[in-house]
Enzyme design. Structure first.
Site, PDB file in Angstrom:
ATOM      1  N   CYS A 180       0.856  -1.178   0.000  1.00 45.31           N
ATOM      2  CA  CYS A 180       0.000   0.000   0.000  1.00 45.31           C
ATOM      3  C   CYS A 180       0.895   1.231   0.000  1.00 45.31           C
ATOM      4  CB  CYS A 180      -0.877   0.051   1.244  1.00 45.31           C
ATOM      5  SG  CYS A 180      -1.420  -1.542   1.896  1.00 45.31           S
ATOM      6  N   GLU A 218      -7.703   9.269   1.317  1.00 43.88           N
ATOM      7  CA  GLU A 218      -7.179   8.858   0.015  1.00 43.88           C
ATOM      8  C   GLU A 218      -8.275   8.475  -0.965  1.00 43.88           C
ATOM      9  OE1 GLU A 218      -3.041   6.681   1.430  1.00 43.88           O
ATOM     10  OE2 GLU A 218      -4.826   5.431   1.182  1.00 43.88           O
TER      11      GLU A 218
END
Length: 268
Positions: free
Chosen positions: A125, A190
């Site tokens: 990630c 995000e």
């Protein structure tokens, strides 16, 4: 007979901020201002691991709510909850790597990580950077950029070489928009690009990024959640609680119908 060459010295322009900004008005000055006190001189980062502090100077892509780039800012600026609570949003990706047995590779984030240390999560990630090869205003360009970023970070975190994870083998599924605090100071806000890739890879784990790895089947992952002994990142839990296991079931057949979604999944 000899000849004499005369070399004329030309005066070099003075390199000052005023001159450069006059010549290049397109320069984004915000990042320079934000990182003026970066690394070990930054009070917000005092006491953290030096390598992780350095990575906080990386340049993230700042977005509007529709995933359109509006500028750039340091990783540190993008992950401070003070800024997140004011609406600062950036682009990210979550990569899920499966082996030939369709087992998902998980990682446990290193203790040295500034955000979400020690938590288990999907394979990799991170963030595409605000550089020409990893950014883009169209969905097609942004997907290409996140795939390049995923290839870069798989190597940096897990030692997986690019030759084992070719760009064309990454499959883009969808984007999720979420917000999650890590602690009182740091967090995430995000638009997260979900990427799948199937490959048998060799690992050479970077201990500053990853403290453990584990391949799991769907049933094993469900059992890990059920037992409740391990802690997981919020984005990974969100993905698993929604579409993850359905996508996984169709990994070898029918995944195409889930790929290349144009709508952003809001999970706020």
């Amino acid at each position: 007979m000899s000849t004499t060459a005369t070399i004329t010295q030309t005066e070099q322009p003075t390199v000052t901020a005023q001159n450069i900004l006059h010549l290049f008005p397109e320069i984004n000055t915000q990042l320079a201002e934000q990182t003026a006190n970066s690394a070990t001189r930054d009070a917000d980062l005092a006491g953290y691991d030096e390598e992780q502090i350095r990575l906080m100077d990386e340049v993230c892509i700042v977005l509007d709510e529709n995933d359109m780039p509006i500028g750039s800012a340091s990783k540190k600026v993008c992950h401070l909850m003070e800024n997140i609570n004011k609406g600062l949003l950036h682009r990210a990706f979550s990569c899920f790597l499966f082996d030939s047995q369709n087992r998902l590779l998980l990682q446990q984030r290193a203790t040295e990580k500034i955000t979400f240390p020690d938590l288990w999560t999907n394979t990799c990630c991170s963030h595409p950077l605000g550089i020409p090869t990893e950014t883009g205003s169209t969905l097609e360009a942004a997907v290409a950029g996140t795939k390049r970023a995923a290839q870069r970070k798989l190597d940096q975190e897990l030692g997986i070489k690019a030759s084992q994870v070719p760009i064309d083998d990454f499959k883009f599924l969808t984007r999720i928009h979420y917000k999650a605090p890590s602690d009182g100071k740091w967090g995430e806000h995000e638009v997260d690009y979900i990427l799948f890739i199937k490959a048998d890879v060799d690992l050479d784990v970077n201990p500053n990024e990853v403290q453990d790895t584990k391949y799991v089947t769907p049933d094993e992952l469900k059992q890990m959640f059920k037992e409740g002994q391990l802690q997981f990142t919020p984005w990974f839990k969100l993905i698993c609680q929604t579409m993850m296991f359905e996508w996984w079931e169709h990994l070898d057949s029918g995944l195409e119908k889930y790929m290349n979604e144009t709508e952003i999944r809001r999970m706020l």
